[in-house]
Design an enzyme around this catalytic site. Structure first.
Site, short mmCIF file in Angstrom:
data_model
loop_
_atom_site.label_atom_id
_atom_site.label_comp_id
_atom_site.label_asym_id
_atom_site.label_seq_id
_atom_site.Cartn_x
_atom_site.Cartn_y
_atom_site.Cartn_z
CG HIS A 6 59.71 16.02 57.48
ND1 HIS A 6 60.12 14.90 56.80
CD2 HIS A 6 60.15 15.88 58.75
CE1 HIS A 6 60.78 14.12 57.64
NE2 HIS A 6 60.81 14.70 58.82
NE ARG A 36 56.53 11.90 46.93
CZ ARG A 36 57.16 11.83 48.09
NH1 ARG A 36 58.20 12.61 48.33
NH2 ARG A 36 56.77 10.98 48.99
CD GLU A 61 63.10 14.69 61.48
OE1 GLU A 61 63.62 14.52 62.61
OE2 GLU A 61 62.00 14.19 61.16
N PRO A 86 64.46 9.45 49.40
CG PRO A 86 63.43 7.64 50.43
CD PRO A 86 64.56 8.62 50.61
CG ASN A 87 59.64 8.20 46.53
OD1 ASN A 87 59.72 7.60 45.46
ND2 ASN A 87 59.46 7.58 47.67
CG ASN A 91 62.70 15.82 53.19
OD1 ASN A 91 62.33 14.77 53.72
ND2 ASN A 91 61.88 16.62 52.53
CE1 TYR A 125 55.88 15.55 50.64
CE2 TYR A 125 54.73 14.27 48.97
CZ TYR A 125 55.26 14.37 50.24
OH TYR A 125 55.19 13.32 51.11
NE ARG A 175 51.39 13.65 54.31
CZ ARG A 175 52.32 13.29 53.41
NH1 ARG A 175 53.53 13.82 53.48
NH2 ARG A 175 52.04 12.42 52.47
CB ALA A 206 59.38 6.98 53.24
C1 DQA Z 1 58.46 14.13 53.65
C2 DQA Z 1 57.40 13.46 54.54
C3 DQA Z 1 57.58 11.95 54.54
O1 DQA Z 1 56.59 11.34 55.37
C4 DQA Z 1 57.44 11.40 53.14
O2 DQA Z 1 57.67 10.02 53.13
C5 DQA Z 1 58.31 12.10 52.15
C6 DQA Z 1 58.44 13.54 52.25
C7 DQA Z 1 58.21 15.64 53.53
O3 DQA Z 1 59.13 16.33 53.09
O4 DQA Z 1 57.12 16.14 53.83
O5 DQA Z 1 58.83 11.50 51.24
O6 DQA Z 1 59.72 13.94 54.24
#
Ligand code: DQA
Length: 142
Positions: free
Chosen positions: A100, A18, A98, A10-11, A74, A23, A107, A77
């Protein structure tokens, strides 16, 4: 050609727009072009969804494919909340890394916990978009 699948949660469709301070400025589509030209011996596939169940369906449909060398995930959240995605990763055969973009450990505390780390082969976090490339290197080296 050997396949590698990147799944973004998501997102992450909003990369480049964003919170660029966290990011970066690159869209995923632009970054994928860089990855695909760098790893031209691999077919790098991409899937993004804002929906937990769609991510699980994708893990199920791809996760038994012997031609798929690895999944770079990735989960956004959902990383911090989704036992269902963790169960899907446990259920499949294809190794999952995994990833990020940000260093989640630097964070908010809520981002320090991952539901999926224990069922992934490894975790890469904090290297910006380069985290995806490092995950591909990890898959290649396996
Ligand atoms: C993320 C880190 C997560 O905490 C966050 O909710 C994201 C992006 C990252 O790529 O740094 O959406 O996965």
């Amino acid at each position: 050609m050997t396949r590698i699948l990147i799944i973004n949660g998501p997102n992450l469709n909003l990369l480049g727009v964003r919170e660029p301070g966290i990011y970066g400025n690159s869209s995923m589509e632009t970054y994928l072009e860089t990855l695909r030209s760098r790893y031209s011996n691999y077919t790098i596939e991409y899937f993004q969804s804002n929906h937990e169940g769609e991510i699980i369906d994708k893990l199920h449909s791809e996760g038994f494919d012997e031609g798929l060398k690895g999944i770079v995930l990735n989960a956004g959240a959902y990383t911090h909340t989704s036992l269902a995605i963790a169960d899907a990763i446990s259920a499949i055969n294809v190794p999952v890394i995994e990833v990020h973009i940000s260093n989640v450990h630097a964070r908010e505390e809520v981002r320090h916990r991952s539901m999926i780390s224990g069922v992934c082969c490894g975790v890469i976090a904090g290297f910006g978009m380069d985290s995806y490339r490092l995950a591909i290197e990890a898959i290649k080296a396996r």
